[in-house]
Design an enzyme around this catalytic site. Structure first.
Site, mmCIF file in Angstrom:
data_model
loop_
_atom_site.group_PDB
_atom_site.id
_atom_site.type_symbol
_atom_site.label_atom_id
_atom_site.label_comp_id
_atom_site.label_asym_id
_atom_site.label_seq_id
_atom_site.Cartn_x
_atom_site.Cartn_y
_atom_site.Cartn_z
ATOM 1 N N LYS A 193 0.747 -1.304 -0.144
ATOM 2 C CA LYS A 193 0.121 0.027 0.010
ATOM 3 C C LYS A 193 1.022 1.264 -0.037
ATOM 4 O O LYS A 193 2.212 1.338 0.273
ATOM 5 C CB LYS A 193 -0.849 -0.102 1.368
ATOM 6 C CG LYS A 193 -1.962 -1.059 1.112
ATOM 7 C CD LYS A 193 -2.957 -1.164 2.373
ATOM 8 C CE LYS A 193 -3.852 -2.238 2.382
ATOM 9 N NZ LYS A 193 -4.876 -2.349 3.536
ATOM 10 N N TYR B 41 -12.191 -2.226 -3.559
ATOM 11 C CA TYR B 41 -12.559 -2.466 -2.333
ATOM 12 C C TYR B 41 -14.121 -2.344 -2.236
ATOM 13 O O TYR B 41 -14.809 -1.952 -1.234
ATOM 14 C CB TYR B 41 -12.153 -1.464 -1.396
ATOM 15 C CG TYR B 41 -10.593 -1.990 -0.832
ATOM 16 C CD1 TYR B 41 -10.443 -3.119 -0.325
ATOM 17 C CD2 TYR B 41 -9.651 -1.135 -1.007
ATOM 18 C CE1 TYR B 41 -9.351 -3.552 0.313
ATOM 19 C CE2 TYR B 41 -8.050 -1.454 -0.436
ATOM 20 C CZ TYR B 41 -8.230 -2.810 0.316
ATOM 21 O OH TYR B 41 -6.990 -3.201 0.814
ATOM 22 N N ASN C 255 -1.899 0.263 6.932
ATOM 23 C CA ASN C 255 -1.498 -0.794 7.399
ATOM 24 C C ASN C 255 -0.646 -1.514 6.465
ATOM 25 O O ASN C 255 -0.502 -2.912 6.261
ATOM 26 C CB ASN C 255 -2.588 -1.659 7.763
ATOM 27 C CG ASN C 255 -3.743 -2.120 7.020
ATOM 28 O OD1 ASN C 255 -3.480 -1.647 5.891
ATOM 29 N ND2 ASN C 255 -4.602 -2.693 7.470
ATOM 30 N N HIS D 182 -2.208 -5.547 1.656
ATOM 31 C CA HIS D 182 -3.494 -6.146 1.420
ATOM 32 C C HIS D 182 -3.247 -7.602 1.010
ATOM 33 O O HIS D 182 -2.329 -7.841 0.046
ATOM 34 C CB HIS D 182 -4.368 -5.452 0.404
ATOM 35 C CG HIS D 182 -5.470 -6.370 -0.341
ATOM 36 N ND1 HIS D 182 -6.748 -6.598 0.451
ATOM 37 C CD2 HIS D 182 -5.498 -7.243 -1.332
ATOM 38 C CE1 HIS D 182 -7.538 -7.402 -0.160
ATOM 39 N NE2 HIS D 182 -6.773 -7.792 -1.234
ATOM 40 N N GLU E 261 -9.624 -10.773 -7.501
ATOM 41 C CA GLU E 261 -8.650 -9.659 -7.430
ATOM 42 C C GLU E 261 -7.424 -9.791 -8.225
ATOM 43 O O GLU E 261 -6.910 -8.766 -8.906
ATOM 44 C CB GLU E 261 -8.135 -9.730 -6.130
ATOM 45 C CG GLU E 261 -9.264 -9.425 -5.009
ATOM 46 C CD GLU E 261 -9.019 -9.447 -3.424
ATOM 47 O OE1 GLU E 261 -7.682 -9.459 -3.255
ATOM 48 O OE2 GLU E 261 -9.860 -9.023 -2.578
HETATM 49 P P1 RTP Z 1 -7.068 -5.984 3.444
HETATM 50 O O1 RTP Z 1 -8.464 -6.372 2.988
HETATM 51 O O2 RTP Z 1 -6.658 -4.642 2.838
HETATM 52 O O3 RTP Z 1 -6.135 -6.998 3.128
HETATM 53 O O4 RTP Z 1 -6.987 -5.862 4.918
HETATM 54 P P2 RTP Z 1 -7.976 -6.735 5.774
HETATM 55 O O5 RTP Z 1 -8.601 -8.124 5.254
HETATM 56 O O6 RTP Z 1 -7.019 -7.201 7.110
HETATM 57 O O7 RTP Z 1 -8.859 -5.887 6.693
HETATM 58 P P3 RTP Z 1 -10.592 -5.436 6.074
HETATM 59 O O8 RTP Z 1 -11.519 -5.595 7.036
HETATM 60 O O9 RTP Z 1 -10.768 -6.157 4.910
HETATM 61 O O10 RTP Z 1 -10.183 -3.868 5.695
HETATM 62 C C1 RTP Z 1 -9.793 -3.390 4.645
HETATM 63 C C2 RTP Z 1 -8.829 -2.240 4.579
HETATM 64 O O11 RTP Z 1 -9.704 -1.091 5.255
HETATM 65 C C3 RTP Z 1 -8.683 -0.218 6.121
HETATM 66 N N1 RTP Z 1 -9.634 -0.349 7.320
HETATM 67 N N2 RTP Z 1 -9.603 0.831 8.016
HETATM 68 N N3 RTP Z 1 -10.339 2.944 9.850
HETATM 69 C C4 RTP Z 1 -10.704 1.733 10.086
HETATM 70 O O12 RTP Z 1 -11.281 1.314 10.997
HETATM 71 C C5 RTP Z 1 -10.465 0.574 9.124
HETATM 72 N N4 RTP Z 1 -10.630 -0.678 9.288
HETATM 73 C C6 RTP Z 1 -10.152 -1.144 8.198
HETATM 74 C C7 RTP Z 1 -7.457 -1.157 6.279
HETATM 75 O O13 RTP Z 1 -6.762 -0.550 5.348
HETATM 76 C C8 RTP Z 1 -7.996 -2.481 6.119
HETATM 77 O O14 RTP Z 1 -6.719 -3.140 5.624
HETATM 78 MG MG MG Z 2 -9.784 -7.454 3.350
#
Ligand code: RTP
Ligand code: MG
Length: 140
Positions: free
Chosen positions: A11, A51, A114, A117, A128
């Site tokens: 990212k 997304y 973070n 992804h 994807e």
């Molecule tokens: P990713 O899809 O990016 O691999 O991350 P993930 O599965 O660990 O988390 P996900 O729940 O799918 O969330 C996607 C991305 O959204 C951002 N996020 N921001 N501000 C917040 O509370 C929040 N929560 C999620 C993060 O960049 C997360 O990786």
């Molecule tokens: Mg995710």
């Protein structure tokens, strides 16, 4: 376990801090092979399409703006159980909860910014990968 492919994105927070190589090394050390890789700049609209599953979440605007704020490196990782293995190497979404040694524990700045992804299931991985790459660009 079968050989799988998964989609990874390094990212903008990580590309800005010149961490592409260090993060790619983590994938390779875990036994994942980078079979496709490119550095691109997404528009906010493209980030929103990628997304789309999060469109109704309160952080969607922030997330898509962030993903368009600088270059990303999109990669296809291949290996035994690659989807779960990559998620393991990434660590928890919130770096405060990420296990020591994981990418997010070492490099992530916040729950939003973070660093990486990773696809979370086989159907998502296939979708994807197709979002960013044609079959000709995948060299196993
Ligand atoms: P990713 O899809 O990016 O691999 O991350 P993930 O599965 O660990 O988390 P996900 O729940 O799918 O969330 C996607 C991305 O959204 C951002 N996020 N921001 N501000 C917040 O509370 C929040 N929560 C999620 C993060 O960049 C997360 O990786
Ligand atoms: Mg995710």
């Amino acid at each position: 376990m079968a050989t799988e492919r998964t989609l990874s994105i390094i990212k903008p927070d990580a590309t800005k801090r010149n961490l592409t190589g260090k993060i790619a090394a983590k994938f390779e050390e875990a036994g994942l092979r980078i079979v496709a890789s490119k550095r691109i700049l997404l528009t906010k609209e493209q980030a929103g399409k990628f997304y789309a599953v999060h469109a109704e979440r309160p952080f969607f605007g922030e997330l898509t703006e962030f993903m368009a704020s600088g270059p990303v490196v999109v990669q296809v990782l291949e290996g035994e159980g690659a989807i779960a293995k990559n998620r393991e190497v990434m660590g928890a979404t919130n770096p405060a909860d990420a296990a020591p040694g994981t990418i997010r524990a070492e490099f992530a700045e916040s729950v939003g910014e973070n660093s990486v992804h990773g696809s979370d299931a086989p159907d998502a991985a296939a979708e994807e990968i197709a979002f960013f790459f044609s079959g000709l660009e995948l060299v196993g």
